[in-house]
Design a protein around this motif. Structure first.
Motif, PDB file in Angstrom:
ATOM      1  N   LYS A  64       0.806  -1.110   0.099  1.00 51.85           N
ATOM      2  CA  LYS A  64      -0.018   0.045   0.259  1.00 51.85           C
ATOM      3  C   LYS A  64       0.857   1.312  -0.118  1.00 51.85           C
ATOM      4  O   LYS A  64       0.541   2.258  -0.665  1.00 51.85           O
ATOM      5  CB  LYS A  64      -1.081  -0.039   1.341  1.00 51.85           C
ATOM      6  N   ALA A  65       1.841   1.173   0.759  1.00 55.04           N
ATOM      7  CA  ALA A  65       2.976   2.396   0.986  1.00 55.04           C
ATOM      8  C   ALA A  65       3.480   2.645  -0.300  1.00 55.04           C
ATOM      9  O   ALA A  65       3.773   3.928  -0.898  1.00 55.04           O
ATOM     10  CB  ALA A  65       3.933   2.338   1.767  1.00 55.04           C
ATOM     11  N   LEU A  66       3.838   1.576  -1.325  1.00 57.14           N
ATOM     12  CA  LEU A  66       4.220   1.896  -2.679  1.00 57.14           C
ATOM     13  C   LEU A  66       3.187   2.167  -3.575  1.00 57.14           C
ATOM     14  O   LEU A  66       3.719   2.616  -4.608  1.00 57.14           O
ATOM     15  CB  LEU A  66       5.011   0.386  -2.957  1.00 57.14           C
ATOM     16  N   SER A  67       1.967   2.311  -3.363  1.00 57.80           N
ATOM     17  CA  SER A  67       0.990   2.705  -4.126  1.00 57.80           C
ATOM     18  C   SER A  67       1.180   4.106  -4.836  1.00 57.80           C
ATOM     19  O   SER A  67       1.695   5.004  -3.857  1.00 57.80           O
ATOM     20  CB  SER A  67      -0.317   2.370  -3.745  1.00 57.80           C
ATOM     21  N   GLY A  68       1.193   4.089  -6.109  1.00 53.30           N
ATOM     22  CA  GLY A  68       1.266   5.554  -6.619  1.00 53.30           C
ATOM     23  C   GLY A  68       2.644   6.276  -6.583  1.00 53.30           C
ATOM     24  O   GLY A  68       2.981   7.306  -6.782  1.00 53.30           O
ATOM     25  N   SER A  69       3.793   5.236  -6.036  1.00 50.67           N
ATOM     26  CA  SER A  69       5.145   5.904  -5.984  1.00 50.67           C
ATOM     27  C   SER A  69       5.957   6.073  -7.109  1.00 50.67           C
ATOM     28  O   SER A  69       6.822   6.723  -7.056  1.00 50.67           O
ATOM     29  CB  SER A  69       5.876   5.219  -4.789  1.00 50.67           C
ATOM     30  N   GLY A  70       5.593   5.064  -8.255  1.00 54.93           N
ATOM     31  CA  GLY A  70       6.411   5.057  -9.392  1.00 54.93           C
ATOM     32  C   GLY A  70       7.510   4.015  -9.336  1.00 54.93           C
ATOM     33  O   GLY A  70       8.214   3.825 -10.157  1.00 54.93           O
ATOM     34  N   VAL A  71       7.690   3.508  -7.991  1.00 50.80           N
ATOM     35  CA  VAL A  71       8.704   2.536  -7.841  1.00 50.80           C
ATOM     36  C   VAL A  71       8.299   1.045  -8.286  1.00 50.80           C
ATOM     37  O   VAL A  71       7.171   0.765  -7.842  1.00 50.80           O
ATOM     38  CB  VAL A  71       9.040   2.633  -6.279  1.00 50.80           C
ATOM     39  N   LYS A  72       8.906   0.360  -8.925  1.00 53.37           N
ATOM     40  CA  LYS A  72       8.689  -0.927  -9.546  1.00 53.37           C
ATOM     41  C   LYS A  72       9.043  -2.013  -8.489  1.00 53.37           C
ATOM     42  O   LYS A  72      10.082  -1.641  -7.693  1.00 53.37           O
ATOM     43  CB  LYS A  72       9.539  -1.111 -10.892  1.00 53.37           C
ATOM     44  N   VAL A  73       8.297  -2.713  -8.359  1.00 57.10           N
ATOM     45  CA  VAL A  73       8.370  -4.036  -7.155  1.00 57.10           C
ATOM     46  C   VAL A  73       8.429  -5.272  -7.575  1.00 57.10           C
ATOM     47  O   VAL A  73       7.804  -5.605  -8.616  1.00 57.10           O
ATOM     48  CB  VAL A  73       7.070  -3.671  -6.207  1.00 57.10           C
ATOM     49  N   THR A  74       9.589  -6.003  -6.975  1.00 54.08           N
ATOM     50  CA  THR A  74       9.460  -7.320  -7.277  1.00 54.08           C
ATOM     51  C   THR A  74       9.039  -8.041  -5.875  1.00 54.08           C
ATOM     52  O   THR A  74       9.596  -7.740  -4.674  1.00 54.08           O
ATOM     53  CB  THR A  74      10.883  -8.016  -7.403  1.00 54.08           C
ATOM     54  N   VAL A  75       7.959  -8.720  -5.850  1.00 60.19           N
ATOM     55  CA  VAL A  75       7.310  -9.458  -4.561  1.00 60.19           C
ATOM     56  C   VAL A  75       7.780 -11.029  -4.796  1.00 60.19           C
ATOM     57  O   VAL A  75       8.200 -11.483  -5.527  1.00 60.19           O
ATOM     58  CB  VAL A  75       6.084  -9.320  -4.542  1.00 60.19           C
ATOM     59  N   ASP A  76       7.681 -11.583  -3.491  1.00 61.09           N
ATOM     60  CA  ASP A  76       8.307 -12.871  -3.160  1.00 61.09           C
ATOM     61  C   ASP A  76       7.151 -13.800  -2.777  1.00 61.09           C
ATOM     62  O   ASP A  76       6.386 -13.403  -1.612  1.00 61.09           O
ATOM     63  CB  ASP A  76       9.207 -13.056  -2.177  1.00 61.09           C
ATOM     64  N   LEU A  77       6.873 -14.898  -3.246  1.00 66.64           N
ATOM     65  CA  LEU A  77       6.124 -16.119  -2.813  1.00 66.64           C
ATOM     66  C   LEU A  77       7.066 -16.721  -1.805  1.00 66.64           C
ATOM     67  O   LEU A  77       7.935 -17.545  -2.508  1.00 66.64           O
ATOM     68  CB  LEU A  77       5.307 -16.984  -3.714  1.00 66.64           C
ATOM     69  N   PRO A  78       6.931 -16.917  -0.657  1.00 66.31           N
ATOM     70  CA  PRO A  78       7.920 -17.494   0.251  1.00 66.31           C
ATOM     71  C   PRO A  78       8.025 -19.234   0.129  1.00 66.31           C
ATOM     72  O   PRO A  78       7.200 -19.848  -0.574  1.00 66.31           O
ATOM     73  CB  PRO A  78       7.409 -17.151   1.702  1.00 66.31           C
ATOM     74  N   ASN A  79       9.265 -19.582   0.331  1.00 69.67           N
ATOM     75  CA  ASN A  79       9.299 -21.231   0.203  1.00 69.67           C
ATOM     76  C   ASN A  79       8.343 -21.976   1.068  1.00 69.67           C
ATOM     77  O   ASN A  79       8.120 -22.970   0.379  1.00 69.67           O
ATOM     78  CB  ASN A  79      10.764 -21.517   0.781  1.00 69.67           C
ATOM     79  N   GLY A  80       7.720 -21.410   2.128  1.00 68.53           N
ATOM     80  CA  GLY A  80       7.038 -22.114   2.617  1.00 68.53           C
ATOM     81  C   GLY A  80       5.368 -22.498   1.895  1.00 68.53           C
ATOM     82  O   GLY A  80       4.757 -23.287   2.249  1.00 68.53           O
ATOM     83  N   LEU A  81       5.592 -21.605   1.003  1.00 66.18           N
ATOM     84  CA  LEU A  81       4.116 -21.815   0.113  1.00 66.18           C
ATOM     85  C   LEU A  81       4.321 -22.476  -1.021  1.00 66.18           C
ATOM     86  O   LEU A  81       3.454 -22.605  -1.962  1.00 66.18           O
ATOM     87  CB  LEU A  81       3.587 -20.331  -0.041  1.00 66.18           C
ATOM     88  N   LEU A  82       5.623 -23.084  -1.476  1.00 67.09           N
ATOM     89  CA  LEU A  82       5.901 -23.613  -2.888  1.00 67.09           C
ATOM     90  C   LEU A  82       4.920 -24.855  -2.818  1.00 67.09           C
ATOM     91  O   LEU A  82       4.512 -25.053  -3.705  1.00 67.09           O
ATOM     92  CB  LEU A  82       7.332 -23.932  -2.892  1.00 67.09           C
ATOM     93  N   TYR A  83       4.840 -25.488  -1.778  1.00 64.40           N
ATOM     94  CA  TYR A  83       3.977 -26.880  -1.838  1.00 64.40           C
ATOM     95  C   TYR A  83       2.632 -26.680  -2.326  1.00 64.40           C
ATOM     96  O   TYR A  83       2.174 -27.185  -3.210  1.00 64.40           O
ATOM     97  CB  TYR A  83       4.062 -27.439  -0.583  1.00 64.40           C
ATOM     98  N   SER A  84       1.960 -25.617  -1.581  1.00 65.73           N
ATOM     99  CA  SER A  84       0.806 -25.352  -2.035  1.00 65.73           C
ATOM    100  C   SER A  84       0.418 -24.716  -3.444  1.00 65.73           C
ATOM    101  O   SER A  84      -0.429 -25.290  -3.985  1.00 65.73           O
ATOM    102  CB  SER A  84      -0.176 -24.303  -0.868  1.00 65.73           C
TER     103      SER A  84
END
Length: 387
Positions: A64-84
């Motif tokens: 939410k803080a990055l919204s409208g900032s113009g900053v490009k973002v890479t997010v992560d799906l954590p290792n613990g969620l890989l199985y699901s």
């Protein structure tokens, strides 16, 4: 065309060329109990001229803080969620809808890192990586975001079987058929890129008797010649990255691009952590930034302009491991710089480089240079960065 106009034109051309040479981002880790609010962090990032961040989760306050900032973002799906994510396509769709669709495009998510250094994950999640990546991508297709948001997974350099000389770079044999070939096929088909975490510090720390500190810190040095192709290397970072390019080439994936998702140097370490100091951290990161923003590609791939994410934005006081792990930050939690380096082409104009060597690409030479580097130039000593 008068002299003043010509000078302005040439200056503009120079700036544009530098800006196109490469891109600098920063990892925003949060394993600490004393960091500023996400809103303050976004303001800090923007004030430094940085326009890319990578985070290790999908925390709503951060996105939410990055919204409208113009900053490009890479997010992560954590290792613990890989199985699901691998076993249940519906989970992958729900995760994308909740953590990506809900924020994009006002929060400019440009990539999803599926897991992080999965091959060294003690929970043995490697077998879930490829199906998880495919399911996340299919979810993006469903929401018509696949053309703007890339899917990849950061690998540690310990995924290499061989790294010295760089031209002999190769992936670990047991990973090639089950993981690397399907991953690289996926990256090629989706127009994505390989994410790589590279730490010359680990290589220097383990081999300081044979690796020159100047070579590790991008400072003036005679260079090291690759005995396989005759290219001269003036820094360890280029040698590490070209080892990965060589590994890609061996498998005939020369067309797959690369992004360096982590690199950095600690400003403090334990007594046995050779080279960890404020001066060396400033030299490594400052010279790396100059190298990326003005220097083009690597000796093996002169045209491969790199996007590089520095590790990390802050010192993180709750991280486990040696002292260095808590001291990779560019900033203290009070937002003061640990050391003064610029992050932009404009900032470089007034920056006194830390004895930077030539920025030219590799050149053919007839004979090797004394003082080569050991086979552990990849820095097999890999420490987990984030959960």
């Amino acid at each position: 065309m008068g002299p003043s106009f010509l000078r302005c034109f040439l200056l503009l051309l120079c700036v544009v060329t530098f800006a196109d040479a490469g891109s600098i981002g920063v990892n925003y880790g949060r394993i600490a109990n004393n960091l500023p609010s996400a809103v303050k962090v976004v303001n800090l990032v923007k004030s430094q001229g940085l326009d890319r961040v990578k985070v290790y989760d999908t925390d709503p306050a951060v996105l939410k803080a990055l919204s409208g900032s113009g900053v490009k973002v890479t997010v992560d799906l954590p290792n613990g969620l890989l199985y699901s994510a691998a076993k249940y396509p519906a989970f992958a769709r729900s995760w994308v809808q909740k953590n990506v669709v809900a924020y994009h495009p006002s929060t400019q998510i440009e990539a999803i890192a599926v897991g992080n250094e999965v091959f060294v994950d003690p929970h043995n999640t490697t077998k879930f990586l490829i199906p998880a990546m495919k399911n996340i991508h299919q979810a993006l297709v469903k929401f018509n975001l696949h053309s703007t948001i890339k899917v990849s997974s950061p690998i540690a350099l310990s995924a290499l079987q061989s790294s010295y000389p760089s031209s002999a770079g190769s992936f670990r044999p047991e990973l090639i058929e089950p993981v690397f070939k399907p991953m690289l096929d996926f990256l090629r088909q989706t127009g994505s890129y390989l994410m790589v975490n590279a730490y010359p510090f680990f290589a220097y720390e383990s081999n300081s008797d044979v690796i020159s500190l100047d070579y590790a810190l991008f400072r003036e040095n005679p260079g090291v010649v690759d005995s396989g192709n005759g290219l001269r290397y003036h820094n360890l970072f280029d040698a590490q990255i070209d080892a990965v390019f060589a590994a890609l080439s061996t498998l005939k994936y020369d067309d797959v691009k690369m992004v360096v998702t982590e690199t950095g140097w600690p400003s403090k370490g334990d007594e046995n952590e050779v080279g960890a100091s404020v001066e060396n951290a400033a030299a490594y990161n400052g010279n790396l930034i100059r190298r990326i923003l003005t220097g083009g590609g690597t000796p093996l791939r002169p045209q491969a302009d790199l996007t590089v994410y520095l590790f990390a934005l802050f010192n993180e006081n709750e991280k486990d491991g040696p002292t260095s792990e808590r001291n990779y930050g560019l900033f203290y939690p009070d937002q003061q710089k640990v050391y003064d380096i610029p992050f932009t082409v404009e900032g470089l104009k007034n920056y006194k480089a830390h004895n930077q060597p030539p920025l030219t690409g590799g050149q053919q030479v007839a004979a090797p240079v004394r003082g080569g580097v050991s086979k552990s130039t990849t820095g097999e000593h890999v420490v987990r960065r984030e959960p």
